[in-house]
Scaffold this motif. Structure first.
Motif, mmCIF file in Angstrom:
data_model
loop_
_atom_site.group_PDB
_atom_site.id
_atom_site.type_symbol
_atom_site.label_atom_id
_atom_site.label_comp_id
_atom_site.label_asym_id
_atom_site.label_seq_id
_atom_site.Cartn_x
_atom_site.Cartn_y
_atom_site.Cartn_z
ATOM 1 N N PRO A 247 -26.269 -19.921 -2.715
ATOM 2 C CA PRO A 247 -25.762 -20.286 -1.382
ATOM 3 C C PRO A 247 -26.366 -19.458 -0.257
ATOM 4 C CG PRO A 247 -23.962 -20.253 -2.958
ATOM 5 C CD PRO A 247 -25.161 -19.689 -3.672
ATOM 6 N N LEU A 248 -26.593 -18.164 -0.494
ATOM 7 C CA LEU A 248 -27.144 -17.332 0.576
ATOM 8 C C LEU A 248 -28.545 -17.783 0.968
ATOM 9 C CD1 LEU A 248 -26.588 -14.893 2.397
ATOM 10 C CD2 LEU A 248 -27.679 -13.451 0.666
ATOM 11 N N LEU A 249 -29.342 -18.179 0.013
ATOM 12 C CA LEU A 249 -30.693 -18.649 0.317
ATOM 13 C C LEU A 249 -30.681 -20.028 0.971
ATOM 14 C CD1 LEU A 249 -32.632 -17.519 -2.891
ATOM 15 C CD2 LEU A 249 -32.326 -16.305 -0.717
ATOM 16 N N ASN A 250 -29.578 -20.746 0.821
ATOM 17 C CA ASN A 250 -29.447 -22.072 1.442
ATOM 18 C C ASN A 250 -28.856 -22.028 2.846
ATOM 19 O OD1 ASN A 250 -30.510 -23.771 -0.582
ATOM 20 N ND2 ASN A 250 -28.605 -23.678 -1.758
ATOM 21 N N VAL A 251 -28.546 -20.840 3.330
ATOM 22 C CA VAL A 251 -27.892 -20.698 4.627
ATOM 23 C C VAL A 251 -28.638 -21.402 5.765
ATOM 24 C CG1 VAL A 251 -27.606 -18.940 6.442
ATOM 25 C CG2 VAL A 251 -26.379 -18.719 4.301
ATOM 26 N N PRO A 252 -29.976 -21.352 5.836
ATOM 27 C CA PRO A 252 -30.655 -22.028 6.950
ATOM 28 C C PRO A 252 -30.351 -23.521 7.044
ATOM 29 C CG PRO A 252 -32.158 -20.511 5.870
ATOM 30 C CD PRO A 252 -30.936 -20.567 5.016
ATOM 31 N N GLU A 294 -19.468 -10.587 -1.599
ATOM 32 C CA GLU A 294 -20.556 -11.525 -1.323
ATOM 33 C C GLU A 294 -20.241 -12.473 -0.173
ATOM 34 O OE1 GLU A 294 -21.880 -13.516 -4.851
ATOM 35 O OE2 GLU A 294 -22.691 -11.671 -5.725
ATOM 36 N N THR A 295 -18.956 -12.719 0.084
ATOM 37 C CA THR A 295 -18.589 -13.654 1.153
ATOM 38 C C THR A 295 -18.830 -13.056 2.523
ATOM 39 O OG1 THR A 295 -16.942 -14.749 -0.245
ATOM 40 C CG2 THR A 295 -16.697 -15.015 2.129
ATOM 41 N N ALA A 296 -18.538 -11.767 2.695
ATOM 42 C CA ALA A 296 -18.688 -11.142 4.010
ATOM 43 C C ALA A 296 -20.123 -11.194 4.531
ATOM 44 C CB ALA A 296 -18.166 -9.705 3.967
ATOM 45 N N ALA A 301 -24.675 -14.185 7.752
ATOM 46 C CA ALA A 301 -25.911 -14.966 7.672
ATOM 47 C C ALA A 301 -25.692 -16.395 8.137
ATOM 48 C CB ALA A 301 -26.432 -14.951 6.227
ATOM 49 N N ALA A 302 -24.546 -16.984 7.776
ATOM 50 C CA ALA A 302 -24.256 -18.355 8.184
ATOM 51 C C ALA A 302 -24.088 -18.457 9.696
ATOM 52 C CB ALA A 302 -23.007 -18.859 7.468
#
Length: 350
Positions: A247-252, A294-296, A301-302
């Motif tokens: 999910p973090l890499l999909n943020v964009p 991991e959520t914070a 980033a989001a």
């Protein structure tokens, strides 16, 4: 409260529609343009769907239906609460997903959240430790599906069948997930922006390629269903499938999307009996702390990527339904707003 007798509900729904039609015709006759009727007067949730549906023992207008998946080579059970609108919220389960019902029913008490809202609720059943993703290999756990292609099913096969048989739009959906389902919800929303208009992650793992997460996820998957292997799911550590499902890499890809994030501190709340199951309590503490950790950073980033982020970080809450049900209620207005569904005041189901 609802009953489990389909015939009784069908007569009630038919009568409601006849009354609504009579009132509308009478209003037109005296020059009134429209008559506003409540969702109680005529509701598709009274009617069984066409996919061999039966009423669930859970009640609250939930029915058990079966949809075929060519990708997985079998029928998949999906629990549905119907409505008059074309909007739907997909509810994804956790690592210990059962084969007979979605955890959001009996454990998550979904009937206390969306029962009276004019929104369809779609709850896929099964897939423990499968992360609602398309696997690169076969699943070797004790409970199937054994050829997991959940992303294909949830974003292509199921929406097409829901549109044809239920009038549910394939483009006006929200997706909610807890734990494993929270990870999947954000990946599905990022990779299928045409389908999902809002995403909610409750205690999800949102940086699955972080150092140590490959082994951590393997351990968690084995706990959820022995025989489930991360290398069968996303390949070896450098496989592109693993990075596509972080999910973090999909943020964009989340620019402009309404996102609701929640994770607790791991501290037991008033509804958690820690001493009744100390080992479970310790596991719930560790899992929730990891989710919060991991959520914070995911939130930051989001926001930087332009997502419309709302968060809820309760001071108490372990990795358990005692946290997820109240947090879903907190997210509910944002979910319905994104789907342009009017929501009722809180109250018991009819």
């Amino acid at each position: 409260m609802t009953t489990a007798t389909g015939k009784h509900r069908s007569r009630t729904g038919t009568l409601g529609r006849k009354v609504a039609a009579f009132l509308t015709a009478a209003a037109a006759a005296v020059g009134i343009a429209t008559v506003a009727t409540s969702s109680a007067s005529a509701d598709d949730r009274d009617d069984l769907g066409p996919n061999n549906c039966i009423w669930s023992d859970y009640g609250n207008f939930v029915q058990n239906c079966w949809f075929h998946s060519d990708a997985m080579g079998q029928d998949i059970q999906v629990q549905i609460k119907r409505s008059n609108s074309d909007a739907a919220v997909y509810m994804l389960d956790g690592l210990r997903a059962r084969q007979d019902w979605n955890g959001w029913t009996w454990q998550g008490d979904i009937g206390s959240v969306f029962t009276n809202d004019d929104v369809n609720v779609v709850m896929p059943v099964g897939g423990p430790s499968q992360f609602y993703t398309d696997w690169v290999g076969q699943y070797h756990g004790s409970e199937g599906p054994f050829n997991p292609r959940w992303e294909t099913f949830l974003t292509s096969e199921l929406p097409n069948q829901l549109a044809a048989g239920y009038g549910i739009s394939p483009n006006n959906n929200a997706v909610v997930g807890l734990s494993m389902g929270g990870t999947a919800a954000l990946n599905l929303a990022a990779n299928h922006r045409d389908q999902f208009k809002q995403v909610t992650s409750l205690s999800g793992y949102l940086n699955t390629t972080a150092p140590g997460m490959y082994l951590a996820l393997q351990y968690a998957m084995g706990e959820g269903n022995p025989g489930a292997n991360i290398w069968d799911m996303w390949g070896l550590p450098l496989d592109p499938a693993r990075f596509r499902n972080d999910p973090l890499l999909n943020v964009p890809k989340l620019n402009g999307l309404p996102v609701w994030l929640s994770a607790g501190t791991g501290i037991a709340g008033p509804n958690d009996d820690f001493f009744a199951d100390p080992m479970g309590g310790m596991a719930g503490f560790g899992l929730e702390l990891m989710a919060r950790t991991e959520t914070a950073p995911f939130e930051l980033a989001a926001r930087a990527a332009g997502a419309n982020v709302q968060v809820s970080y309760p001071m108490q809450g372990i990795h358990n339904w005692t946290l997820w049900n109240p947090e879903l209620k907190n997210a509910r207005p944002a979910i319905l707003d994104a789907l342009h569904v009017q929501y009722r005041a809180e109250g018991p189901a009819w």
